[in-house]
Design an enzyme around this catalytic site. Structure first.
Site, short mmCIF file in Angstrom:
data_model
loop_
_atom_site.label_atom_id
_atom_site.label_comp_id
_atom_site.label_asym_id
_atom_site.label_seq_id
_atom_site.Cartn_x
_atom_site.Cartn_y
_atom_site.Cartn_z
N LYS A 108 0.82 -1.22 0.00
CA LYS A 108 0.00 0.00 0.00
C LYS A 108 0.85 1.26 0.00
O LYS A 108 0.40 2.32 -0.44
CB LYS A 108 -0.97 -0.02 1.17
CG LYS A 108 -2.02 -1.10 1.00
CD LYS A 108 -3.19 -0.97 1.95
CE LYS A 108 -4.27 -1.98 1.62
NZ LYS A 108 -3.88 -3.38 1.88
C1 LIG Z 1 -4.49 -4.51 1.25
C2 LIG Z 1 -3.74 -5.80 1.15
C3 LIG Z 1 -4.13 -6.83 0.27
C4 LIG Z 1 -5.39 -6.76 -0.57
O1 LIG Z 1 -5.29 -5.81 -1.61
P1 LIG Z 1 -6.60 -5.25 -2.33
O2 LIG Z 1 -6.11 -4.12 -3.15
O3 LIG Z 1 -7.53 -4.80 -1.23
O4 LIG Z 1 -7.19 -6.36 -3.13
C5 LIG Z 1 -3.33 -7.96 0.18
N1 LIG Z 1 -2.23 -8.11 0.94
C6 LIG Z 1 -1.82 -7.14 1.80
C7 LIG Z 1 -0.60 -7.37 2.63
C8 LIG Z 1 -2.55 -5.96 1.94
O5 LIG Z 1 -2.15 -5.02 2.81
#
Ligand SMILES: *Cc1c(COP(=O)(O)O)cnc(C)c1O
Length: 456
Positions: A108
């Site tokens: 993220k």
């Molecule tokens: C947010 C997240 C996901 C999921 O991603 P999306 O964009 O919501 O599908 C998967 N793995 C980790 C470690 C995350 O922080």
């Protein structure tokens, strides 16, 4: 580039007008009016920051000095290497795309670090300010705080459930000493935190007066930032633009994999997108059967960042699936509210699968044994499903969405040892912490925001 709502009720908008908004006023999500086309030959040899400029400038055409902003975002200092997103080859034709080397060790950061700089610049140009209010069960909150720390015109109020996060997760937020970051440890659960945010957003007068905003996963700029690394991974894993690849993506809110879908729509040669869920398998069910059935509540699993009961970005994909018929999207979402599900066939180019706690442990062990590489539980879901759904002769790129150190308990269970800590994180839990404990009461949160505004 202009943006339209998936529900069709809003006139086309410029990028900087949708940047600070969440949902469109008609309840839909903003999407680009058309997908820009990639220039693979020109983009293949570029550095990550140059590629990010090339891709993002096709989506963002009204932010002055975008290139300088992008170059300031994707640096070795923030992401640990000049590659920003290194491709690790496990064996010929099988790769991990390392998205988790940013400040909070999860993918993220790649989107939120850009968002922090975009917010600051657009707010400054408008001589405006924003109070960002959010709730977190761990990961998103820390990525948002690290993205917004020290930004002019921005205050962050982040609600987290007191005593319910790992020591590492709480320290990632509470150890921040920046004056514009306010950690509110709520006496309650994550659901309580989310309810408080909803209650405050429902108070229109308060929301306007204190300019309450969010950094939620449906923000288009986050999707756009994520498109970049699909191109980057493709160029690193292939020798020519004639080759196709597959991506395996551990999915929750459908943000990450939607960026892969956008990259393919721009002309990236993707043979298939492999969507992996954990036990919360709403999306796996859809891609197997055409039935989208939201759940009442999410199960708590050992890949917690994928624990969702509905996928907030999914509407963007459905908009394309129904031929960009906004009336049809509005109809489907009304149905979803009424009966909790709808059916829709025709998803091409996606396959899916589901992974369980036992699968995660086994995949973590297998990758460690075979390749000497430690992966986190979310990445393990992606690898498990990716290997099951790959096709011969097509390189498979598995997205690594977090580092194992963030999920030490599951690593201990799988491997009987502690995950490695990257440099700079050795003493994280021992640093002084800054947070305020409050009751699960919307008025208590409002008082903190009012007090802060009065002090400025
Ligand atoms: C947010 C997240 C996901 C999921 O991603 P999306 O964009 O919501 O599908 C998967 N793995 C980790 C470690 C995350 O922080």
């Amino acid at each position: 580039m202009r943006y339209v709502s998936t529900r069709g009720g809003v006139a086309p908008q410029r990028f900087s007008d949708i940047l600070l908004e969440g949902l469109a006023p008609d309840g839909g999500l903003y999407v680009p009016e058309a997908y820009p086309q990639a220039d693979l030959a020109a983009w293949r040899g570029m550095s990550y920051p140059a590629l990010a400029c090339a891709v993002l400038s096709r989506f963002i055409d009204d932010v002055p000095a975008l290139e300088a902003l992008v170059r300031r975002t994707y640096t070795r200092a923030a992401f640990g290497s000049d590659d920003i997103v290194p491709l690790k080859t496990l064996e010929p034709g099988l790769h991990l795309l390392a998205l988790s080397n940013g400040p909070t060790l999860a993918f993220k950061d790649l989107a939120l670090q850009l968002l922090g700089n975009l917010f600051e610049q657009v707010l400054a140009a408008r001589k405006a300010s924003l109070n960002i209010l959010g709730a977190t069960s761990g990961d998103t909150g820390s990525a948002a705080e690290h993205a917004m720390r020290g930004k002019r015109g921005i205050q962050v109020f982040m609600l987290s459930p007191q005593g319910r996060m790992s020591a590492f997760q709480s320290a990632q937020m509470y150890a921040l000493q920046d004056a514009n970051i306010h950690n509110l440890a709520v006496k309650g659960t994550f659901d309580d935190c989310q309810d408080l945010v909803k209650a405050i957003n429902a108070d229109a007068a308060f929301k306007t007066r204190y300019r309450i905003g969010a950094v939620n996963s449906i923000n288009w700029a986050r999707v756009a930032a994520q498109v970049v690394y699909y191109f980057w991974g493709y160029f690193r894993a292939t020798a020519s633009d004639a080759q196709q690849v597959a991506f395996a993506v551990p999915s929750g809110n459908f943000g990450n994999i939607h960026a892969g879908y956008v990259a393919r729509s721009m002309g990236l040669p993707v043979e298939r997108l492999i969507l992996a869920t954990n036990e919360n398998d709403v999306l796996d069910e859809f891609f197997r059967s055409g039935r989208y059935r939201v759940r009442r509540a999410a199960l708590a699993t050992s890949s917690p960042s994928m624990d969702i009961s509905k996928a907030s970005n999914f509407e963007r994909y459905v908009f394309d699936l129904v031929g960009r018929d906004a009336g049809q999207v509005a109809h489907l979402w009304r149905k979803l509210e009424r009966v909790g599900e709808f059916e829709l066939q025709g998803s091409a180019g996606f396959v899916s699968g589901r992974s369980t706690h036992a699968d995660r442990l086994e995949t973590i062990r297998q990758v460690h044994r075979k390749y000497g590489v430690m992966i986190d539980p979310h990445t393990a879901d992606g690898v498990k499903v990716g290997l099951a759904r790959r096709v011969a002769g097509v390189p498979l790129i598995c997205l690594e969405t977090a580092l194992p150190v963030k999920f030490a308990a599951t690593i201990r269970e799988a491997l009987g040892r502690e995950p490695a800590r990257p440099a700079g994180f050795e003493d994280l839990e021992k640093r002084p912490q800054r947070f305020e404990v409050i009751d699960a009461d919307a008025d208590a949160v409002k008082r903190v925001i009012e007090r802060q505004a009065a002090a400025r």
